[in-house]
Design a protein around this motif. Structure first.
Motif, PDB file in Angstrom:
ATOM      1  N   ASP A 975     -11.116 127.718  66.822  1.00 59.14           N
ATOM      2  CA  ASP A 975     -10.222 127.689  67.970  1.00 59.14           C
ATOM      3  C   ASP A 975      -8.914 128.437  67.740  1.00 59.14           C
ATOM      4  O   ASP A 975      -8.109 128.592  68.663  1.00 59.14           O
ATOM      5  CB  ASP A 975      -9.930 126.243  68.392  1.00 59.14           C
ATOM      6  CG  ASP A 975      -9.284 125.415  67.288  1.00 59.14           C
ATOM      7  OD1 ASP A 975      -8.808 125.997  66.305  1.00 59.14           O
ATOM      8  OD2 ASP A 975      -9.285 124.173  67.402  1.00 59.14           O
ATOM      9  N   GLY A 976      -8.649 128.884  66.501  1.00 64.55           N
ATOM     10  CA  GLY A 976      -7.476 129.688  66.240  1.00 64.55           C
ATOM     11  C   GLY A 976      -6.183 128.924  66.123  1.00 64.55           C
ATOM     12  O   GLY A 976      -5.103 129.530  66.092  1.00 64.55           O
ATOM     13  N   VAL A 977      -6.240 127.597  66.044  1.00 65.29           N
ATOM     14  CA  VAL A 977      -5.033 126.797  65.846  1.00 65.29           C
ATOM     15  C   VAL A 977      -4.842 126.608  64.348  1.00 65.29           C
ATOM     16  O   VAL A 977      -5.689 126.022  63.673  1.00 65.29           O
ATOM     17  CB  VAL A 977      -5.144 125.435  66.557  1.00 65.29           C
ATOM     18  CG1 VAL A 977      -3.879 124.617  66.322  1.00 65.29           C
ATOM     19  CG2 VAL A 977      -5.375 125.636  68.044  1.00 65.29           C
ATOM     20  N   ASP A 978      -3.723 127.111  63.844  1.00 64.74           N
ATOM     21  CA  ASP A 978      -3.515 127.175  62.403  1.00 64.74           C
ATOM     22  C   ASP A 978      -2.535 126.100  61.946  1.00 64.74           C
ATOM     23  O   ASP A 978      -1.317 126.244  62.082  1.00 64.74           O
ATOM     24  CB  ASP A 978      -2.990 128.559  62.019  1.00 64.74           C
ATOM     25  CG  ASP A 978      -2.757 128.695  60.518  1.00 64.74           C
ATOM     26  OD1 ASP A 978      -3.296 127.865  59.771  1.00 64.74           O
ATOM     27  OD2 ASP A 978      -2.048 129.637  60.116  1.00 64.74           O
ATOM     28  N   PHE A 979      -3.093 125.031  61.437  1.00 70.63           N
ATOM     29  CA  PHE A 979      -2.297 124.039  60.718  1.00 70.63           C
ATOM     30  C   PHE A 979      -2.576 124.158  59.219  1.00 70.63           C
ATOM     31  O   PHE A 979      -2.349 123.225  58.461  1.00 70.63           O
ATOM     32  CB  PHE A 979      -2.627 122.622  61.200  1.00 70.63           C
ATOM     33  CG  PHE A 979      -2.024 122.291  62.545  1.00 70.63           C
ATOM     34  CD1 PHE A 979      -0.663 122.066  62.669  1.00 70.63           C
ATOM     35  CD2 PHE A 979      -2.810 122.218  63.682  1.00 70.63           C
ATOM     36  CE1 PHE A 979      -0.099 121.769  63.904  1.00 70.63           C
ATOM     37  CE2 PHE A 979      -2.265 121.921  64.916  1.00 70.63           C
ATOM     38  CZ  PHE A 979      -0.896 121.700  65.034  1.00 70.63           C
ATOM     39  N   SER A 980      -3.093 125.319  58.812  1.00 69.02           N
ATOM     40  CA  SER A 980      -3.518 125.510  57.428  1.00 69.02           C
ATOM     41  C   SER A 980      -2.308 125.580  56.503  1.00 69.02           C
ATOM     42  O   SER A 980      -1.390 126.373  56.732  1.00 69.02           O
ATOM     43  CB  SER A 980      -4.335 126.792  57.283  1.00 69.02           C
ATOM     44  OG  SER A 980      -5.463 126.761  58.118  1.00 69.02           O
ATOM     45  N   ILE A 981      -2.336 124.761  55.491  1.00 68.94           N
ATOM     46  CA  ILE A 981      -1.249 124.758  54.523  1.00 68.94           C
ATOM     47  C   ILE A 981      -1.798 124.734  53.101  1.00 68.94           C
ATOM     48  O   ILE A 981      -1.048 124.552  52.148  1.00 68.94           O
ATOM     49  CB  ILE A 981      -0.322 123.553  54.750  1.00 68.94           C
ATOM     50  CG1 ILE A 981      -1.133 122.281  54.933  1.00 68.94           C
ATOM     51  CG2 ILE A 981       0.597 123.777  55.934  1.00 68.94           C
ATOM     52  CD1 ILE A 981      -0.314 121.046  55.176  1.00 68.94           C
ATOM     53  N   ILE A 982      -3.127 124.927  52.946  1.00 74.05           N
ATOM     54  CA  ILE A 982      -3.723 125.008  51.613  1.00 74.05           C
ATOM     55  C   ILE A 982      -3.812 126.487  51.241  1.00 74.05           C
ATOM     56  O   ILE A 982      -4.592 127.233  51.831  1.00 74.05           O
ATOM     57  CB  ILE A 982      -5.120 124.369  51.581  1.00 74.05           C
ATOM     58  CG1 ILE A 982      -5.046 122.916  52.051  1.00 74.05           C
ATOM     59  CG2 ILE A 982      -5.707 124.442  50.176  1.00 74.05           C
ATOM     60  CD1 ILE A 982      -6.396 122.244  52.143  1.00 74.05           C
ATOM     61  N   PRO A 983      -3.020 126.964  50.314  1.00 73.38           N
ATOM     62  CA  PRO A 983      -3.002 128.404  50.015  1.00 73.38           C
ATOM     63  C   PRO A 983      -4.256 128.860  49.277  1.00 73.38           C
ATOM     64  O   PRO A 983      -4.831 128.127  48.482  1.00 73.38           O
ATOM     65  CB  PRO A 983      -1.759 128.552  49.132  1.00 73.38           C
ATOM     66  CG  PRO A 983      -1.574 127.212  48.504  1.00 73.38           C
ATOM     67  CD  PRO A 983      -2.067 126.199  49.501  1.00 73.38           C
ATOM     68  N   ARG A 984      -4.670 130.102  49.585  1.00 69.19           N
ATOM     69  CA  ARG A 984      -5.714 130.724  48.786  1.00 69.19           C
ATOM     70  C   ARG A 984      -5.091 131.248  47.499  1.00 69.19           C
ATOM     71  O   ARG A 984      -4.065 131.910  47.532  1.00 69.19           O
ATOM     72  CB  ARG A 984      -6.365 131.878  49.551  1.00 69.19           C
ATOM     73  CG  ARG A 984      -7.271 131.413  50.679  1.00 69.19           C
ATOM     74  CD  ARG A 984      -8.044 132.576  51.268  1.00 69.19           C
ATOM     75  NE  ARG A 984      -8.963 132.116  52.298  1.00 69.19           N
ATOM     76  CZ  ARG A 984      -8.663 132.061  53.595  1.00 69.19           C
ATOM     77  NH1 ARG A 984      -7.471 132.450  53.998  1.00 69.19           N
ATOM     78  NH2 ARG A 984      -9.541 131.624  54.479  1.00 69.19           N
ATOM     79  N   PRO A 985      -5.717 130.987  46.372  1.00 71.17           N
ATOM     80  CA  PRO A 985      -5.080 131.372  45.106  1.00 71.17           C
ATOM     81  C   PRO A 985      -5.323 132.841  44.762  1.00 71.17           C
ATOM     82  O   PRO A 985      -6.232 133.487  45.282  1.00 71.17           O
ATOM     83  CB  PRO A 985      -5.767 130.459  44.089  1.00 71.17           C
ATOM     84  CG  PRO A 985      -7.124 130.227  44.675  1.00 71.17           C
ATOM     85  CD  PRO A 985      -6.943 130.209  46.171  1.00 71.17           C
ATOM     86  N   ARG A 986      -4.509 133.335  43.849  1.00 69.03           N
ATOM     87  CA  ARG A 986      -4.717 134.644  43.232  1.00 69.03           C
ATOM     88  C   ARG A 986      -5.322 134.402  41.854  1.00 69.03           C
ATOM     89  O   ARG A 986      -4.856 133.541  41.112  1.00 69.03           O
ATOM     90  CB  ARG A 986      -3.401 135.409  43.126  1.00 69.03           C
ATOM     91  CG  ARG A 986      -3.525 136.778  42.483  1.00 69.03           C
ATOM     92  CD  ARG A 986      -2.222 137.549  42.594  1.00 69.03           C
ATOM     93  NE  ARG A 986      -1.928 137.872  43.983  1.00 69.03           N
ATOM     94  CZ  ARG A 986      -0.789 137.573  44.590  1.00 69.03           C
ATOM     95  NH1 ARG A 986       0.152 136.914  43.940  1.00 69.03           N
ATOM     96  NH2 ARG A 986      -0.593 137.902  45.859  1.00 69.03           N
ATOM     97  N   LEU A 987      -6.382 135.151  41.527  1.00 68.84           N
ATOM     98  CA  LEU A 987      -7.099 134.947  40.272  1.00 68.84           C
ATOM     99  C   LEU A 987      -6.905 136.131  39.337  1.00 68.84           C
ATOM    100  O   LEU A 987      -7.001 137.292  39.760  1.00 68.84           O
ATOM    101  CB  LEU A 987      -8.602 134.754  40.514  1.00 68.84           C
ATOM    102  CG  LEU A 987      -9.086 133.386  40.974  1.00 68.84           C
ATOM    103  CD1 LEU A 987      -8.784 133.154  42.445  1.00 68.84           C
ATOM    104  CD2 LEU A 987     -10.589 133.258  40.730  1.00 68.84           C
ATOM    105  N   PHE A 988      -6.674 135.817  38.071  1.00 70.75           N
ATOM    106  CA  PHE A 988      -6.646 136.815  37.009  1.00 70.75           C
ATOM    107  C   PHE A 988      -7.802 136.484  36.064  1.00 70.75           C
ATOM    108  O   PHE A 988      -7.848 135.387  35.497  1.00 70.75           O
ATOM    109  CB  PHE A 988      -5.315 136.761  36.260  1.00 70.75           C
ATOM    110  CG  PHE A 988      -4.121 137.006  37.149  1.00 70.75           C
ATOM    111  CD1 PHE A 988      -3.628 138.290  37.327  1.00 70.75           C
ATOM    112  CD2 PHE A 988      -3.502 135.958  37.814  1.00 70.75           C
ATOM    113  CE1 PHE A 988      -2.531 138.522  38.144  1.00 70.75           C
ATOM    114  CE2 PHE A 988      -2.411 136.171  38.628  1.00 70.75           C
ATOM    115  CZ  PHE A 988      -1.917 137.462  38.800  1.00 70.75           C
ATOM    116  N   THR A 989      -8.734 137.424  35.926  1.00 74.59           N
ATOM    117  CA  THR A 989     -10.006 137.117  35.279  1.00 74.59           C
ATOM    118  C   THR A 989     -10.322 138.090  34.157  1.00 74.59           C
ATOM    119  O   THR A 989     -10.094 139.298  34.271  1.00 74.59           O
ATOM    120  CB  THR A 989     -11.154 137.171  36.316  1.00 74.59           C
ATOM    121  OG1 THR A 989     -10.865 136.274  37.388  1.00 74.59           O
ATOM    122  CG2 THR A 989     -12.479 136.789  35.689  1.00 74.59           C
ATOM    123  N   LEU A 990     -10.873 137.550  33.075  1.00 75.74           N
ATOM    124  CA  LEU A 990     -11.483 138.334  32.011  1.00 75.74           C
ATOM    125  C   LEU A 990     -12.979 138.038  32.017  1.00 75.74           C
ATOM    126  O   LEU A 990     -13.384 136.875  32.095  1.00 75.74           O
ATOM    127  CB  LEU A 990     -10.881 137.980  30.651  1.00 75.74           C
ATOM    128  CG  LEU A 990      -9.442 138.426  30.403  1.00 75.74           C
ATOM    129  CD1 LEU A 990      -8.960 137.895  29.051  1.00 75.74           C
ATOM    130  CD2 LEU A 990      -9.329 139.956  30.437  1.00 75.74           C
TER     131      LEU A 990
END
Length: 996
Positions: A975-990
Motif C-alpha cells: 500500500d506504500g505507507v512507510d512506517f519502516s524503521i528497521i534499517p537494512r544493514p551494510r555488509l563487509f564480507t570476506l
C-alpha cells in the motif's frame, strides 16, 4: 586375362578393406569416460566405451571420421587413425544451449516464449543468505524488494507487476521439479529461502503466458524454476565455500540529543514545573543502545563426482545471520543430496533429490526500534540502587515510566532495551524438500520417454513466546501468558508424463502429455499457559481450536513444440486444472497458450554471419489462472468459526476450582459462485546478437488482462453472514516494455569486461470493479491508516493504478510552508470531510525499474559491481507524519517522548487533527538507485593439492541515491505507507572458495 583378374581382385580387396580402431576416451583429468558414444560419422556404425573407457570399432580407413560424444562434454570429430587416446572437454556452454522449462528442456535457439535462463555463477559474489538476492536487478520484468534488516524476513517478488487485488501476486517457485509452498512455517515464508544458494546451478524465469501456461492455475504471476547442482566429473571432488561478514546499519533517523531536547522543552515550556520534574539528567542515545556491529557467516562443504554408473553430490551448509539489533539471530543448516544413477545402457535414469533444512530463529521485538526513537533521551538505561547497582525489583531493572504506586504507565513508550530483552519469541523449523524422478527411454523407441515425478515439501515449526517475569511488558499485560505454538505444512506431488521427440529430415517434433496430482495440508496449534514460572509455562489456561485446512489440485496438461529447419518455431500448450478451493460448478479451469517464432539467424542469408550472430522474432499468447486466493481454503462453503480465544467463549458456570465456558460458533460469509481469476497475456519479443555475440539482448512488449478479478463487495443486510464478501467482478490490465542489453567491450586471453543492464517500463490500471455502474461509485478504500480507527490512505478505483493514494490536499502559506491543520475544502461546503479527499494520481507502483551489472577480469583478478533502482514510485512517509509536530501533552500523562530534528515541521506546535495525518504533504518521491554490491576477487588455479582457490572481498548495500527522506525507499508493504524503521544493514564480507 590373368592381369585383368589380378586388377579386379586388388580392387575388390581395396574396396572391402577394414581398419580396426582401438582407443581410450578420457577427460581433461585423465579419468576414463564410461559410456561415451563412438560413431562412424554419417552412419549407424557405432559402439560405446566400456568401464575402462576403451572401445574397438572397425571402419573403412584411417581417414574415416569418428564422432565421439557424451552428455556434458563437447562432441569431437577426429580421424580414426588419431583415436588411440581421445581427450574430451566439459561443455561449459551446455546451460546456455539447453534451457530448463516446465516439464522438460528446450534448446535456447528453439524457445518461443519469454524465458530467461541464468547460471548461478554469473550472479552476485557477495554474502548471499537467500537466492532472491542473487536475482536482484538481473532480469527485466522481475522486480524484487529486498527483505528488511530483520533476519528471517522475506523479500517481495513480482514478475511483470501484480495481476490481482486480493489473491496472491507471488510467482510459483519450482525447485528440482517440486512446486514449493510459500507457507513453510514461521521464519520460512519466503520459499526461496528453503534452498541453499551455494547449491543452485541455474535459474529459469518464465514470464509470459506461452511459457507459464503449462503450470495453469499457479502461473498467473510467473514461474521461477531453480535447478540445483548435480554430480559432475569422473573422480571425487571436494568444494569448500566460506564467507565472513560484518554488518552495520547504513542509515538512521535523526532524533534530538538529550541536550537538544532539554533546551527545546525548556524554551517551549519555560514555566512548566511538571515537565521540569519529568526531565532527566542523562544523555542516552537510544538508537546506539539497541544496535550493534553484528556478524554473519556462511559455511558450505560439497562432495561430488561420478561412480561407474551414478553421478552424485552431497553438500552441507551452515548460515548464521545476526541482526544489527542486539538481539535477533537466524541460524540455518542445509543438507542437500543428489543422486542420478543410470541403468539399462542409459535408458533409465533415476534422479533423487533430497534437501533438509533446520532453522532456528530468535525473533527480536521490532517495537524496540520505534521505542528507541520515541523514548526520552534524558533518562538512564537502568533503575539503580544507592550503590549504583541495577535495581531488578523495578520492571526487571530497565528504566521505564511508572505510576506513583509503582505500576506500569501503560500509555508511555517502553525502554527499547527492555523491549528487546524482556520479550522472547523463539522457534525452530524442520523442513524437507525432495523428489524421486524416473526418466525412461523406451527400448527400441528411444524417441519416446516416460517421466514419473513424486515430490514432497514438509515442514514443522515449534515455538514459544512469553514476557520475562517482572518485566515492564509483563506488568503492562492484563493477562500475561506463556504461549507455545506449532505449525505443520505438507505439500505432496505426483506427476507423470510422456514425451515424444523425433528429428525428421528438416524438422523436429516434440510432443508431451501428462497428469498431475497435488495435495496441500496446513495445521496450526496453540496452547496458552499462565506466565508465572521462571523456567517455563505455568498453569494451563486455554487450548486454541486446531486450525487445519487442505486443498487438492488435479491437472491434465500437454505441449507440442514443432520446428522447421530451426527457423520456424511453433509451441502450443494446454492445461486443465481442478481445484478443491472452488465449488464443483466452477472447479475446472482450462488454460491454453500458443507461440510462434522466426529464427532469422538460421536463414541462409544470415547463417554463419558473425556480424548478426542471433536474430529471432517471437509472438505469444496464453491464459493462466489463479487459485491461491488467500488464507481461506474454503471461501465457497458455509462454515462456522469456533471461538479462537477464551475471551470469546461464554461463561456458563463455575465449580469449586474451575470456570466452565461454552465454545461459541460464528457463521462466516461465503460466496458459492466464486471462481478462478484468469489472466490473458499477449507478448511480442525480439532477441538479437551482434559481433559474434559480443552484443546481445532482447526487447519485449506485453499486455496482460486479468478478468473475473476478486474484489471485496458489500452485501445487503441479511443476505449473508457478513457485511462484505469476495466476488469475481473486476478487471485489471497490465502492459509494459522490457529491454535487456549485454555488451563485451573487451575480450582477450587475459582480459574480459562485460556490461549488462535491463529496463522495464510498466503501466497497471484497474478497468472494472463493479457489475453495475453506480453513479458516484468511489471504489474500494484500502491502505494502512495513519492514526485513529478505520483510517485508509489509498483507493482501488477504475482507471487508476492499484493503491493510488486518496488523501486531503494540503494548504500552504505564501512562503510555501505547510499550514498545520490547513486542508483544502475541495467541495466548498464549508468543512473538511472525507468528501474532500481526492485521487492524487500517485501510487507505490513504479513506472519503471532497472538493473545494472559489470564484471571486469584481468588474468586472475576479477571485479564486479551490481545495482538496481526504480523510477516513478511514491510512498507516504508515515514516520515523518508521526514526528511532524512538536506538540505533546504526554507530560500530563506522566511521561515524555523525544522529537525528530529530521521531520519536525517548522512552526508546527499544535496538535495535528486526524485529517491532517492524511494530508498529501506526506507523499514523497521514492525513486532511487542502489549500488547493491562491489566485489573484488583473486583466483589461483592448479595448486599442488588444490584445483582452484579464490579469495574475495565485497561490500553490499553500498549506497542509495534518492530524494526520499524515509529510512529506505524500498518497503515491503503493497500500500506504500512507510512506517519502516528497521534499517537494512551494510555488509563487509570476506569469501573463500576452494576446490580439491
Amino acid at each position: 586375362m590373368t592381369l585383368l583378374l589380378a586388377v579386379t581382385l586388388f580392387s575388390l580387396t581395396s574396396a572391402y578393406a577394414q581398419y580396426e580402431v582401438r582407443g581410450t576416451v578420457v577427460d581433461t583429468d585423465g579419468l576414463t569416460v564410461i559410456g561415451a558414444t563412438v560413431l562412424q560419422q554419417g552412419t549407424s556404425n557405432g559402439v560405446t566405451t566400456d568401464l575402462d573407457g576403451r572401445f574397438t570399432i572397425t571402419v573403412p580407413s584411417g581417414e574415416t571420421l569418428l564422432e565421439i560424444s557424451y552428455l556434458g562434454y563437447k562432441t569431437l570429430v577426429i580421424e580414426a587413425r588419431n583415436a588411440a587416446r581421445v581427450v574430451m572437454h566439459e561443455d561449459t556452454e551446455l546451460l546456455e544451449e539447453v534451457v530448463i522449462i516446465g516439464y522438460g528442456t528446450i534448446k535456447k535457439s528453439d524457445m518461443t516464449g519469454s524465458v530467461v535462463a541464468i547460471k548461478a555463477e554469473d550472479l552476485n559474489r557477495g554474502a548471499i543468505s537467500s537466492p532472491d538476492q542473487m536475482l536482484l536487478g538481473k532480469v527485466s520484468g522481475l522486480h524484487i524488494t529486498p527483505a528488511t534488516g530483520q533476519p528471517g524476513a522475506s523479500a517481495k517478488i513480482r514478475i511483470r507487476g501484480a495481476a490481482s487485488l486480493n489473491a496472491s501476486n507471488d510467482p510459483l517457485i519450482v525447485i528440482d521439479g517440486v512446486p514449493i509452498t510459500g507457507d513453510g512455517g514461521a521464519g520460512m515464508g519466503n520459499p526461496l529461502a528453503s534452498v541453499n544458494p551455494n547449491d543452485i546451478e541455474s535459474y529459469t524465469v518464465l514470464k509470459d503466458a506461452s511459457a507459464t501456461a503449462i503450470y495453469g492455475s499457479r502461473a498467473s504471476n510467473g514461474v521461477i524454476i531453480i535447478t540445483t547442482r548435480k554430480g559432475t566429473g569422473k573422480k571425487l571432488n571436494v568444494g569448500y565455500n566460506a564467507s565472513y561478514s560484518m554488518k552495520q546499519n547504513a542509515s538512521a533517523i535523526e532524533m534530538m540529543t538529550a541536550d537538544e531536547y532539554r533546551d527545546f522543552m525548556n524554551t517551549t515550556y519555560p514555566n512548566n514545573q511538571v515537565i521540569q520534574g519529568l526531565l532527566g539528567t542523562e544523555n542516552t542515545d537510544w538508537q546506539k543502545e539497541i544496535y550493534r556491529l553484528s556478524f554473519n557467516t556462511d559455511q558450505n562443504v560439497s562432495v561430488y563426482g561420478t561412480t561407474s554408473f551414478m553421478p552424485y553430490r552431497v553438500s552441507l551448509g551452515y548460515n548464521l545471520d545476526q541482526a544489527t539489533l542486539k538481539r535477533g539471530d537466524n541460524q540455518r543448516g542445509n543438507l542437500d543430496v543428489s543422486l542420478s544413477p543410470k541403468f539399462f545402457d542409459d535408458h533409465l535414469t533415476i534422479n533423487i533429490n533430497a534437501k533438509g533444512i533446520y532453522q532456528k530463529t530468535d525473533w527480536a521485538s521490532t517495537g524496540a526500534v520505534g521505542n528507541a526513537l520515541a523514548f526520552d533521551p534524558t533518562k538512564p538505561v537502568y533503575f539503580t540502587k544507592g550503590d549504583g547497582s541495577i535495581d531488578t525489583s523495578k520492571a526487571g531493572g530497565y528504566w521505564n515510566w511508572l505510576n506513583p504506586d509503582g505500576s506500569a504507565n501503560t500509555m508511555a513508550s517502553t525502554n527499547p532495551l527492555s523491549t528487546i530483552y524482556d520479550y522472547t519469541n523463539f522457534n525452530h523449523t524442520l523442513r524437507s524438500i525432495g523428489n524421486v524422478q524416473l526418466v525412461y527411454k523406451v527400448h527400441g523407441w528411444e524417441d519416446l520417454t516416460l517421466n514419473v515425478n513424486a515430490g514432497y515439501d514438509i515442514a514443522q515449526t515449534k515455538g514459544e513466546r512469553y514476557n520475562a517475569l517482572g518485566s515492564i511488558s509483563a506488568m503492562r499485560s492484563s493477562n500475561d501468558l506463556f504461549v507455545t505454538y506449532e505449525n505443520f505444512n505438507k505439500n505432496m506431488l505426483l506427476e507423470t508424463y510422456l514425451n515424444y521427440n523425433h528429428a525428421f529430415r528438416n524438422s523436429n517434433l516434440d510432443v508431451m502429455a501428462g497428469y498431475s496430482w497435488q495435495h496441500n495440508y496446513v495445521q496450526y496449534d496453540e496452547e496458552q499457559f499462565r506466565n508465572t514460572q521462571p523456567d517455563g509455562p505455568g498453569a494451563h489456561y486455554f487450548t486454541a481450536p486446531t486450525n487445519a485446512k487442505e486443498y487438492y489440485l488435479l491437472s491434465f496438461f500437454g505441449r507440442i513444440n514443432y520446428s522447421i529447419a530451426s527457423r520456424y518455431l511453433f509451441t502450443v500448450t494446454l492445461r486443465n486444472d481442478a481445484s478443491s478451493r472452488f465449488s464443483k460448478a466452477n472447479r475446472w479451469g482450462l488454460f491454453p497458450s500458443a507461440a510462434v517464432a522466426w529464427n532469422v539467424a538460421e536463414e541462409n542469408f544470415l547463417k554463419g554471419n558473425r556480424s548478426v550472430s542471433a536474430l529471432k522474432f517471437r509472438l505469444g499468447w496464453g491464459r493462466t489462472g489463479q487459485q491461491d486466493i488467500g488464507s481461506d481454503y474454503y471461501p465457497y462453503l458455509a462454515r462456522y468459526l469456533s471461538s479462537p480465544s477464551l475471551e470469546m467463549q461464554y461463561l456458563m458456570d463455575m465449580d469449586d476450582t474451575n470456570l466452565i465456558y461454552l465454545t461459541t460458533l460464528a457463521p462466516l460469509a461465503y460466496n458459492a459462485n466464486l471462481k478462478w481469476e484468469t489472466t490473458e497475456t499477449y507478448n511480442v519479443g525480439l532477441d538479437f546478437g551482434f559481433a559474434n555475440d559480443r552484443i546481445t539482448g532482447s526487447a519485449e512488449a506485453y499486455y496482460r488482462h486479468t478478468y473475473d478479478l476478486l474484489n471485496v463487495i458489500s452485501t445487503p443486510l441479511g443476505s449473508n453472514f457478513g457485511n462484505s464478501i469476495i466476488s469475481n467482478i473486476g478487471n485489471m490490465e497490465n502492459k509494459g516494455l522490457e529491454f535487456t542489453l549485454n555488451v563485451i567491450p573487451v575480450q582477450t586471453a587475459d582480459m574480459h569486461w562485460s556490461i549488462g543492464g535491463n529496463l522495464t517500463l510498466q503501466d497497471t490500471k484497474i478497468t472494472k470493479l463493479t457489475t453495475l455502474k453506480a453513479e458516484g461509485y468511489l471504489g474500494v478504500t484500502t491502505g494502512e491508516g495513519m492514526g485513529g480507527t478505520g483510517g485508509y490512505t489509498s483507493l482501488h478505483r477504475e482507471g487508476f493504478t492499484p493503491y493510488t493514494f486518496y488523501l486531503f490536499q494540503q494548504l500552504y502559506d505564501q512562503e510555501g510552508n505547510p499550514v498545520q491543520n490547513g486542508l483544502i475544502d475541495r467541495d466548498g461546503d464549508g468543512e473538511v470531510t472525507d468528501a474532500d479527499r481526492y485521487v492524487t494520481g500517485y501510487s507505490p507502483v513504479p513506472d519503471a525499474f532497472f538493473g545494472f551489472n559489470t564484471q571486469f577480469r584481468y588474468k586472475n583478478w576479477d571485479l564486479g559491481i551490481n545495482g538496481h533502482g526504480s523510477l516513478g514510485n511514491y510512498l507516504i512517509n508515515g514516520v515523518a507524519m508521526g514526528y511532524s509536530t512538536s506538540y505533546s501533552d504526554d507530560w500530563n500523562k506522566g511521561y515524555l517522548n523525544n522529537l525528530s530534528k529530521q521531520y519536525l515541521v517548522n512552526g508546527w506546535t499544535a496538535p495535528s487533527e486526524n485529517n491532517q495525518k492524511y494530508s498529501d504533504m506526506f507523499i514523497e518521491n521514492a525513486s532511487f538507485f542502489r549500488i547493491d554490491d562491489i566485489n573484488l576477487g583473486y583466483t589461483i588455479n592448479k595448486l599442488k593439492c588444490i584445483k582452484s582457490l579464490r579469495i574475495a572481498a565485497s561490500v553490499q548495500n553500498v549506497y542509495v541515491f534518492t530524494k526520499y527522506r524515509g529510512l529506505d525507499p524500498e518497503i515491503g508493504s503493497s500500500d506504500g505507507v512507510d512506517f519502516s524503521i528497521i534499517p537494512r544493514p551494510r555488509l563487509f564480507t570476506l569469501r573463500l572458495n576452494l576446490t580439491f
